[in-house]
Write a protein that holds these residues in place. Structure first.
Motif, PDB file in Angstrom:
ATOM      1  N   GLN A  27       9.166  -2.616  54.091  1.00 49.38           N
ATOM      2  CA  GLN A  27       9.698  -1.791  53.001  1.00 49.38           C
ATOM      3  C   GLN A  27       9.728  -0.317  53.407  1.00 49.38           C
ATOM      4  O   GLN A  27      10.643   0.417  53.042  1.00 49.38           O
ATOM      5  N   LEU A  28       8.745   0.118  54.170  1.00 49.45           N
ATOM      6  CA  LEU A  28       8.739   1.486  54.687  1.00 49.45           C
ATOM      7  C   LEU A  28       9.936   1.702  55.614  1.00 49.45           C
ATOM      8  O   LEU A  28      10.620   2.727  55.525  1.00 49.45           O
ATOM      9  N   VAL A  29      10.205   0.749  56.484  1.00 52.55           N
ATOM     10  CA  VAL A  29      11.354   0.856  57.393  1.00 52.55           C
ATOM     11  C   VAL A  29      12.648   0.895  56.576  1.00 52.55           C
ATOM     12  O   VAL A  29      13.548   1.689  56.862  1.00 52.55           O
ATOM     13  N   ARG A  30      12.722   0.077  55.520  1.00 48.55           N
ATOM     14  CA  ARG A  30      13.918   0.061  54.663  1.00 48.55           C
ATOM     15  C   ARG A  30      14.147   1.446  54.051  1.00 48.55           C
ATOM     16  O   ARG A  30      15.250   1.974  54.099  1.00 48.55           O
ATOM     17  N   GLU A  31      13.093   2.020  53.465  1.00 45.84           N
ATOM     18  CA  GLU A  31      13.260   3.330  52.834  1.00 45.84           C
ATOM     19  C   GLU A  31      13.613   4.396  53.862  1.00 45.84           C
ATOM     20  O   GLU A  31      14.460   5.256  53.611  1.00 45.84           O
ATOM     21  N   ALA A  32      12.998   4.358  55.029  1.00 44.59           N
ATOM     22  CA  ALA A  32      13.312   5.338  56.076  1.00 44.59           C
ATOM     23  C   ALA A  32      14.758   5.199  56.543  1.00 44.59           C
ATOM     24  O   ALA A  32      15.418   6.201  56.836  1.00 44.59           O
ATOM     25  N   SER A  33      15.267   3.984  56.588  1.00 45.68           N
ATOM     26  CA  SER A  33      16.648   3.777  57.048  1.00 45.68           C
ATOM     27  C   SER A  33      17.668   4.347  56.065  1.00 45.68           C
ATOM     28  O   SER A  33      18.798   4.636  56.452  1.00 45.68           O
ATOM     29  N   TYR A  37      18.361  11.706  57.647  1.00 41.72           N
ATOM     30  CA  TYR A  37      17.918  12.334  58.894  1.00 41.72           C
ATOM     31  C   TYR A  37      17.051  11.436  59.772  1.00 41.72           C
ATOM     32  O   TYR A  37      17.205  11.441  61.000  1.00 41.72           O
ATOM     33  N   ILE A  38      16.131  10.676  59.186  1.00 43.08           N
ATOM     34  CA  ILE A  38      15.166   9.898  59.979  1.00 43.08           C
ATOM     35  C   ILE A  38      15.855   9.011  61.025  1.00 43.08           C
ATOM     36  O   ILE A  38      15.458   9.025  62.193  1.00 43.08           O
ATOM     37  N   PRO A  39      16.903   8.248  60.679  1.00 44.31           N
ATOM     38  CA  PRO A  39      17.537   7.412  61.719  1.00 44.31           C
ATOM     39  C   PRO A  39      18.201   8.207  62.841  1.00 44.31           C
ATOM     40  O   PRO A  39      18.381   7.690  63.942  1.00 44.31           O
ATOM     41  N   LEU A  40      18.558   9.475  62.580  1.00 48.69           N
ATOM     42  CA  LEU A  40      19.178  10.296  63.630  1.00 48.69           C
ATOM     43  C   LEU A  40      18.192  10.688  64.724  1.00 48.69           C
ATOM     44  O   LEU A  40      18.578  10.879  65.870  1.00 48.69           O
ATOM     45  N   ILE A  41      16.914  10.847  64.362  1.00 50.02           N
ATOM     46  CA  ILE A  41      15.935  11.378  65.318  1.00 50.02           C
ATOM     47  C   ILE A  41      14.907  10.344  65.756  1.00 50.02           C
ATOM     48  O   ILE A  41      13.982  10.670  66.504  1.00 50.02           O
ATOM     49  N   THR A  42      15.045   9.111  65.284  1.00 48.31           N
ATOM     50  CA  THR A  42      14.099   8.056  65.610  1.00 48.31           C
ATOM     51  C   THR A  42      14.867   6.787  65.948  1.00 48.31           C
ATOM     52  O   THR A  42      16.092   6.770  65.958  1.00 48.31           O
ATOM     53  N   THR A  43      14.129   5.711  66.161  1.00 46.69           N
ATOM     54  CA  THR A  43      14.772   4.409  66.365  1.00 46.69           C
ATOM     55  C   THR A  43      14.787   3.583  65.081  1.00 46.69           C
ATOM     56  O   THR A  43      15.068   2.387  65.124  1.00 46.69           O
ATOM     57  N   VAL A  44      14.515   4.219  63.932  1.00 48.68           N
ATOM     58  CA  VAL A  44      14.672   3.535  62.641  1.00 48.68           C
ATOM     59  C   VAL A  44      16.141   3.172  62.500  1.00 48.68           C
ATOM     60  O   VAL A  44      17.015   4.011  62.727  1.00 48.68           O
ATOM     61  N   PRO A  45      16.440   1.923  62.126  1.00 46.37           N
ATOM     62  CA  PRO A  45      17.849   1.534  62.006  1.00 46.37           C
ATOM     63  C   PRO A  45      18.544   2.296  60.877  1.00 46.37           C
ATOM     64  O   PRO A  45      17.957   2.511  59.821  1.00 46.37           O
ATOM     65  N   SER A  46      19.793   2.697  61.113  1.00 49.31           N
ATOM     66  CA  SER A  46      20.547   3.405  60.072  1.00 49.31           C
ATOM     67  C   SER A  46      21.096   2.440  59.031  1.00 49.31           C
ATOM     68  O   SER A  46      21.372   2.834  57.906  1.00 49.31           O
ATOM     69  N   GLN A  47      21.241   1.194  59.398  1.00 45.62           N
ATOM     70  CA  GLN A  47      21.644   0.140  58.466  1.00 45.62           C
ATOM     71  C   GLN A  47      20.516  -0.883  58.447  1.00 45.62           C
ATOM     72  O   GLN A  47      20.301  -1.584  59.438  1.00 45.62           O
ATOM     73  N   TYR A  48      19.812  -0.968  57.338  1.00 42.54           N
ATOM     74  CA  TYR A  48      18.663  -1.863  57.286  1.00 42.54           C
ATOM     75  C   TYR A  48      19.103  -3.316  57.111  1.00 42.54           C
ATOM     76  O   TYR A  48      20.000  -3.623  56.348  1.00 42.54           O
ATOM     77  N   SER A  49      18.441  -4.173  57.848  1.00 41.22           N
ATOM     78  CA  SER A  49      18.464  -5.618  57.632  1.00 41.22           C
ATOM     79  C   SER A  49      17.060  -6.084  57.993  1.00 41.22           C
ATOM     80  O   SER A  49      16.316  -5.356  58.664  1.00 41.22           O
ATOM     81  N   GLU A  50      16.685  -7.260  57.561  1.00 45.76           N
ATOM     82  CA  GLU A  50      15.343  -7.720  57.889  1.00 45.76           C
ATOM     83  C   GLU A  50      15.164  -7.830  59.403  1.00 45.76           C
ATOM     84  O   GLU A  50      14.132  -7.420  59.940  1.00 45.76           O
ATOM     85  N   SER A  51      16.175  -8.312  60.103  1.00 43.62           N
ATOM     86  CA  SER A  51      16.034  -8.443  61.558  1.00 43.62           C
ATOM     87  C   SER A  51      15.935  -7.066  62.227  1.00 43.62           C
ATOM     88  O   SER A  51      15.174  -6.889  63.176  1.00 43.62           O
TER      89      SER A  51
END
Length: 182
Positions: A27-33, A37-51
């Motif tokens: 859920q944290l990854v979902r909110e970050a995605s 800005y977060i997906p631009l500077i990290t490897t957090v996916p910009s489009q969330y999916s469970e995989s």
């Protein structure tokens, strides 16, 4: 073969704690995605999916396994995961490591980044004996500038065109904290 790094649990100020990533943090990854800005500077996916979320958590585990660094989840006093702080060891052979952090929008302004950065910087200096810690902040990011300075990092200068962010090269302030400093 070298052993993976052991990402410890650390107590931070104001009731925050730091711990290794878990699959229950999706859920944290979902909110970050969903952040601009977060997906631009990290490897957090910009489009969330469970995989994609699972792959992100597995990348965090892989960083410790490869001895690249220590990725931590920032957890609020109520037990809610609210962000990430990482200590990256690529330049450890030269006596320095870098840090990065992010907090999801719903948890900003509550001191999570200051608490987390302070805890990891203190641990890295005291327990790991890393002589120099560095972090990089875009000049417009006043909240991150305040975070770094509140923890005791000192601005050393502006690195022009230092980092690719999205589709462009961006300037970064470089901050440092030396082990010999209080």
């Amino acid at each position: 073969m070298e052993q993976p790094l052991d990402v410890p649990e650390l107590a931070a100020s104001d009731g925050f704690t730091l711990r290794p990533w878990r699959m229950s943090d999706l859920q944290l990854v979902r909110e970050a995605s969903e952040d601009d800005y977060i997906p631009l500077i990290t490897t957090v996916p910009s489009q969330y999916s469970e995989s994609a979320g699972v792959a992100f958590v597995e990348r965090q585990w892989g960083r410790a396994t490869a001895r690249a660094g220590y990725p931590f989840v920032i957890v609020s006093s109520g037990g809610r995961p609210v962000g990430n702080v990482g200590l990256w060891l690529r330049d450890l052979g030269q006596g320095r490591a870098s840090l990065g952090y992010w907090v999801v929008k719903s948890a900003r302004g509550q001191g999570a980044a200051v608490a987390a950065l302070g805890a990891v910087a203190g641990w890295a200096s005291r327990d790991l004996q890393i002589p120099r810690l560095e972090l990089y902040v875009e000049p417009w990011n006043t909240a991150s500038v305040r975070t770094a300075e509140r923890v005791g990092f000192q601005r050393e200068g502006l690195l022009r065109g230092w980092q690719q962010v999205g589709d462009e090269r961006r300037d970064m302030f470089v901050y440092s904290l030396l082990n010999a400093e209080p």
